[in-house]
Design an enzyme around this catalytic site. Structure first.
Site, mmCIF file in Angstrom:
data_model
loop_
_atom_site.group_PDB
_atom_site.id
_atom_site.type_symbol
_atom_site.label_atom_id
_atom_site.label_comp_id
_atom_site.label_asym_id
_atom_site.label_seq_id
_atom_site.Cartn_x
_atom_site.Cartn_y
_atom_site.Cartn_z
ATOM 1 N N SER A 1 36.384 77.441 137.722
ATOM 2 C CA SER A 1 36.463 76.073 138.269
ATOM 3 C C SER A 1 36.370 75.039 137.144
ATOM 4 O O SER A 1 36.873 73.925 137.279
ATOM 5 C CB SER A 1 35.369 75.831 139.315
ATOM 6 O OG SER A 1 34.100 76.177 138.792
ATOM 7 N N ASN B 1 29.435 67.872 130.385
ATOM 8 C CA ASN B 1 30.357 68.980 130.105
ATOM 9 C C ASN B 1 30.083 69.655 128.757
ATOM 10 O O ASN B 1 30.924 70.403 128.257
ATOM 11 C CB ASN B 1 31.813 68.545 130.255
ATOM 12 C CG ASN B 1 32.159 67.390 129.346
ATOM 13 O OD1 ASN B 1 31.476 67.124 128.358
ATOM 14 N ND2 ASN B 1 33.242 66.703 129.675
ATOM 15 N N PRO C 1 21.741 72.957 131.400
ATOM 16 C CA PRO C 1 20.572 72.602 130.589
ATOM 17 C C PRO C 1 20.840 71.359 129.734
ATOM 18 O O PRO C 1 21.986 71.092 129.364
ATOM 19 C CB PRO C 1 20.380 73.830 129.690
ATOM 20 C CG PRO C 1 21.453 74.783 129.984
ATOM 21 C CD PRO C 1 22.363 74.218 131.007
ATOM 22 N N VAL D 1 28.103 76.476 137.018
ATOM 23 C CA VAL D 1 28.509 75.508 138.039
ATOM 24 C C VAL D 1 29.420 76.226 139.034
ATOM 25 O O VAL D 1 30.560 76.548 138.716
ATOM 26 C CB VAL D 1 29.227 74.297 137.416
ATOM 27 C CG1 VAL D 1 29.606 73.290 138.494
ATOM 28 C CG2 VAL D 1 28.361 73.642 136.350
ATOM 29 N N ARG E 1 30.880 78.812 125.116
ATOM 30 C CA ARG E 1 30.279 77.684 125.826
ATOM 31 C C ARG E 1 30.988 77.415 127.146
ATOM 32 O O ARG E 1 30.363 77.102 128.156
ATOM 33 C CB ARG E 1 30.347 76.453 124.914
ATOM 34 C CG ARG E 1 29.687 75.245 125.480
ATOM 35 C CD ARG E 1 29.736 74.103 124.502
ATOM 36 N NE ARG E 1 28.698 74.223 123.479
ATOM 37 C CZ ARG E 1 28.443 73.283 122.573
ATOM 38 N NH1 ARG E 1 29.161 72.180 122.571
ATOM 39 N NH2 ARG E 1 27.481 73.432 121.705
ATOM 40 N N GLY F 1 29.427 79.257 139.964
ATOM 41 C CA GLY F 1 29.735 80.645 139.655
ATOM 42 C C GLY F 1 30.908 80.828 138.704
ATOM 43 O O GLY F 1 31.645 79.884 138.413
ATOM 44 N N HIS G 1 23.377 80.132 120.750
ATOM 45 C CA HIS G 1 23.328 79.042 119.765
ATOM 46 C C HIS G 1 23.299 79.570 118.330
ATOM 47 O O HIS G 1 23.106 78.815 117.394
ATOM 48 C CB HIS G 1 22.119 78.130 120.033
ATOM 49 C CG HIS G 1 22.338 77.193 121.190
ATOM 50 N ND1 HIS G 1 21.358 76.384 121.716
ATOM 51 C CD2 HIS G 1 23.455 76.940 121.922
ATOM 52 C CE1 HIS G 1 21.856 75.676 122.716
ATOM 53 N NE2 HIS G 1 23.116 76.005 122.874
ATOM 54 N N HIS H 1 29.276 77.382 130.888
ATOM 55 C CA HIS H 1 29.430 76.215 131.762
ATOM 56 C C HIS H 1 30.087 76.635 133.088
ATOM 57 O O HIS H 1 29.640 76.245 134.163
ATOM 58 C CB HIS H 1 30.288 75.171 131.045
ATOM 59 C CG HIS H 1 30.557 73.931 131.845
ATOM 60 N ND1 HIS H 1 30.279 72.667 131.385
ATOM 61 C CD2 HIS H 1 31.094 73.761 133.060
ATOM 62 C CE1 HIS H 1 30.627 71.776 132.302
ATOM 63 N NE2 HIS H 1 31.132 72.413 133.324
HETATM 64 C C1 LIG Z 1 33.831 65.538 129.200
HETATM 65 O O1 LIG Z 1 33.575 64.443 130.056
HETATM 66 C C2 LIG Z 1 33.955 63.188 129.532
HETATM 67 C C3 LIG Z 1 33.611 62.130 130.574
HETATM 68 O O2 LIG Z 1 32.280 62.119 130.827
HETATM 69 C C4 LIG Z 1 35.454 63.160 129.245
HETATM 70 O O3 LIG Z 1 35.797 61.934 128.622
HETATM 71 C C5 LIG Z 1 35.817 64.306 128.326
HETATM 72 O O4 LIG Z 1 37.219 64.347 128.169
HETATM 73 C C6 LIG Z 1 35.341 65.606 128.929
HETATM 74 N N1 LIG Z 1 35.655 66.724 128.030
HETATM 75 C C7 LIG Z 1 36.566 67.638 128.313
HETATM 76 C C8 LIG Z 1 36.777 68.697 127.311
HETATM 77 O O5 LIG Z 1 37.219 67.630 129.343
#
Ligand SMILES: *[C@@H]1O[C@H](CO)[C@@H](O)[C@H](O)[C@H]1NC(C)=O
Ligand SMILES: *[C@@H]1O[C@H](CO)[C@@H](O)[C@H](O)[C@H]1NC(C)=O
Length: 326
Positions: free
Chosen positions: A74, A92, A164, A68, A60, A70, A194, A64
């Site tokens: 990042s 995320n 998505p 975002v 995953r 490429g 999935h 991701h």
């Molecule tokens: C995903 O984003 C949320 C904020 O929207 C944050 O609290 C969370 O820690 C983030 N997850 C990771 C794995 O960084």
């Protein structure tokens, strides 16, 4: 005059060749860190022994990352006081820490080998680790292309609209993938990821409790599966309770995901619509009945995914710490 033209021609040929050599290749680290793939694989294997979540979380994370800006790691960058990074955007995909940890562990293993120290990009480590988790979960093993550099920016804002959503239909998914040069077929193949992993109850509440103003349950969900989902995700459950994406063989990389769709057992709308939509349905049927073909097509799409937005030259560098810019 003729000589000058010839020189210009040679110069442009040279520039073209340079561009070509700056592209990805299978033996990119042959000179600097020839054992890179074995070192990463060992680290990934160790990490999987500690927790199975390593597998879906790494896959995953790769998806991701590539979607975002490429495939440039990042997504690995941690937020600072001055910069809210990609990983902290609400989309995320509930990235689990185990994906990040896989890359960090593999990087530590590489850095422990003198000639490999700070020679391999985090983007390439993630690419290799992703191939390995797919394979170690029972999926195909394929050759990866390497030579990516790590990106120089990571902002939460840049995530907006790139990933998505569980409620997306085939049209929305197809156009999102097209922005990354990926076809509808690639989209259907990569959705096959999935076959592993889990989601949170809150993302299916709408399908099993309040589909729309007249219908409580999404009619495309299999009746037994509705009952099972309502059992795992009662109305008042903690919305972050986890449920498997593939209810049949959740720990196995296989083509059962597509067989599930034929039976109305796709977890999200974005899964089930692949079978509802007449344009994607024939491919779902094909892969549901032919595991070998699915594996081949999945590999082709993963290699295409790995080429998305790759940074070379001064557009990137090799991070010393995958979670921070140099
Ligand atoms: C995903 O984003 C949320 C904020 O929207 C944050 O609290 C969370 O820690 C983030 N997850 C990771 C794995 O960084
Ligand atoms: C609710 O969903 C059902 C099943 O797809 C559909 O027949 C019905 O028209 C929808 N109702 C509204 C108000 O959208």
């Amino acid at each position: 005059m003729a000589t000058k033209n010839l020189l210009l021609l040679l110069l442009s040929l040279f520039l073209t060749l340079n561009l070509v050599t700056a592209q990805l290749s299978r033996n990119f680290y042959a000179g600097s860190c020839p054992n890179v793939e074995q070192i990463v694989r060992n680290a990934v294997q160790q990490k999987i022994q500690q927790t199975f979540t390593t597998i879906p979380a790494t896959l995953r994370l790769y998806f991701h990352d590539c979607f975002v800006n490429g495939c440039d790691a990042s997504v690995m960058i941690a937020s600072t006081d001055n910069n809210k990074a990609e990983k902290d955007h609400p989309d995320n995909l509930s990235l689990a820490g185990d994906g990040f940890d896989t890359v960090i562990k593999a990087k530590q293993a590489l850095d422990a080998v003198a000639n490999c120290r700070n020679k391999v990009s985090c983007a390439d480590i993630l690419t290799i680790a992703t191939r390995d988790v797919v394979n170690l979960a029972g999926g195909p093993r394929y050759e990866v292309e390497l030579g990516r550099r790590d990106g120089l920016s990571s902002t939460a804002d840049s995530v907006e609209g790139k990933l998505p959503h569980p409620t997306d239909n085939v049209n929305q998914l197809t156009s999102l993938f097209a922005k990354n040069g990926l076809s509808r077929k690639d989209m259907i193949a990569l959705s096959g990821a999935h076959t592993l992993g889990f989601a949170h109850c809150k993302l299916v509440f709408n399908r099993i409790y309040n589909f729309n103003s007249t219908t409580q349950v999404d009619p495309t969900v299999n009746k037994d599966y509705v009952a099972a989902l309502q059992g795992s995700c009662p109305r008042n459950v903690d919305p972050s309770v986890a449920i498997n994406m593939d209810p049949t063989t959740p720990r196995q990389f296989d083509n059962v995901y597509y067989q599930n769709l034929q039976q109305g057992k796709g977890l999200f709308t974005s899964d089930q619509d692949l079978f509802t939509d007449s344009r994607s349905k024939p491919i779902v049927n094909l892969w549901a009945s032919n595991a070998k073909l699915f594996n081949q097509d999945f590999v082709n799409s993963m290699i295409k995914l790995g080429r998305v937005g790759v940074k070379t030259g001064r557009n990137g560098n090799i991070r010393r710490d995958c979670g921070a810019f140099n």
